[in-house]
Design a protein around this motif. Structure first.
Motif, PDB file in Angstrom:
ATOM      1  N   LYS A   1      26.684  37.132  23.692  1.00 25.17           N
ATOM      2  CA  LYS A   1      26.305  36.087  22.387  1.00 25.17           C
ATOM      3  C   LYS A   1      26.559  37.012  21.324  1.00 25.17           C
ATOM      4  O   LYS A   1      26.024  37.863  21.312  1.00 25.17           O
ATOM      5  N   THR A   2      27.225  36.469  20.317  1.00 28.43           N
ATOM      6  CA  THR A   2      27.346  37.122  19.007  1.00 28.43           C
ATOM      7  C   THR A   2      26.810  36.276  17.774  1.00 28.43           C
ATOM      8  O   THR A   2      27.036  35.103  17.751  1.00 28.43           O
ATOM      9  N   LEU A   3      26.370  36.932  17.034  1.00 31.37           N
ATOM     10  CA  LEU A   3      26.204  36.465  15.708  1.00 31.37           C
ATOM     11  C   LEU A   3      26.835  36.987  14.631  1.00 31.37           C
ATOM     12  O   LEU A   3      27.083  38.135  14.528  1.00 31.37           O
ATOM     13  N   TRP A   4      27.330  35.991  13.867  1.00 35.59           N
ATOM     14  CA  TRP A   4      28.170  36.168  12.785  1.00 35.59           C
ATOM     15  C   TRP A   4      27.653  36.231  11.475  1.00 35.59           C
ATOM     16  O   TRP A   4      26.952  35.197  11.196  1.00 35.59           O
ATOM     17  N   LEU A   5      27.445  37.380  10.823  1.00 33.22           N
ATOM     18  CA  LEU A   5      26.698  37.376   9.411  1.00 33.22           C
ATOM     19  C   LEU A   5      27.773  37.265   8.301  1.00 33.22           C
ATOM     20  O   LEU A   5      28.374  38.280   8.363  1.00 33.22           O
ATOM     21  N   VAL A   6      27.910  36.270   8.062  1.00 35.29           N
ATOM     22  CA  VAL A   6      29.082  36.020   6.860  1.00 35.29           C
ATOM     23  C   VAL A   6      28.254  35.888   5.444  1.00 35.29           C
ATOM     24  O   VAL A   6      27.556  35.064   5.210  1.00 35.29           O
ATOM     25  N   ARG A   7      28.786  36.769   4.464  1.00 33.88           N
ATOM     26  CA  ARG A   7      28.120  36.605   3.258  1.00 33.88           C
ATOM     27  C   ARG A   7      29.137  35.760   2.505  1.00 33.88           C
ATOM     28  O   ARG A   7      30.383  35.861   2.508  1.00 33.88           O
TER      29      ARG A   7
END
Length: 187
Positions: A2-8
């Motif tokens: 499982k991956t969390l993508w933190l996009v600014r």
């Protein structure tokens, strides 16, 4: 995994020498479109197995909507837990006008002091922790957050240190550049 993508979000339309945590302003439209195109390309192979959440501030919502325009089957869900820190009466002020003594008071008690009588880092970490728990429980393999630098730093802190409170000298976590992202493995 499982991956969390933190996009600014893309660069906001405000002077960079101003405190603008919760101020709601647009981001540069062209930079937002470019970020959406790059993110779309990166997410395309995953589209059947991802969830997209975003801060409700317009600079994040713009990117979510531009991404959705490129991939109409994406569902973009606003989440107030992904808001930037609330800097209270510091919002919109130039950092130089806030004053060194006020900033020093915050640095001395980084976790518990509420800058500008807004929100303390403890409060922000609590709400981001709740969202992170929900992301971990989400059945999708990939969760994408379109958010802010402060949220990205909070996630990294929580993943590395759990509920331990940071001291100012420890709060050196990087944040993605405007329109960029980092991926965090969630267990």
């Amino acid at each position: 995994m499982k991956t969390l993508w933190l996009v600014r979000h893309a660069r906001p339309l405000i002077d960079t020498d101003r405190c603008y945590g919760r101020l709601d302003m647009a981001a540069d439209a062209q930079a937002t479109r470019q970020a959406a195109q790059a993110l779309h390309k990166a997410l395309l192979p995953l589209r059947g197995d991802l969830q997209l959440w975003h801060s409700p501030l317009q600079r994040c919502e713009q990117l979510a909507l531009d991404l959705k325009a490129l991939q109409p089957d994406f569902t973009a869900t606003p989440d107030t837990r992904l808001l930037e820190m609330n800097f209270g009466h510091w919002e919109g002020q130039r950092w130089d006008d806030i004053g060194e003594s006020a900033i020093s008071a915050w640095a001395k008690n980084l976790a518990r002091h509420a800058p500008g009588d807004g929100e303390s880092l403890v409060q922000m970490l609590q709400r981001v922790s709740q969202a992170l728990d929900d992301a971990r429980r989400n059945p999708s393999a990939h969760v994408v957050w379109i958010c802010h630098a402060g949220v990205a730093r909070c996630v990294q802190w929580l993943v590395q240190h759990g509920q331990q409170l940071p001291q100012s000298h420890e709060w050196t976590l990087p944040a993605p550049a405007y329109g960029q992202w980092v991926q965090i493995a969630l267990s």
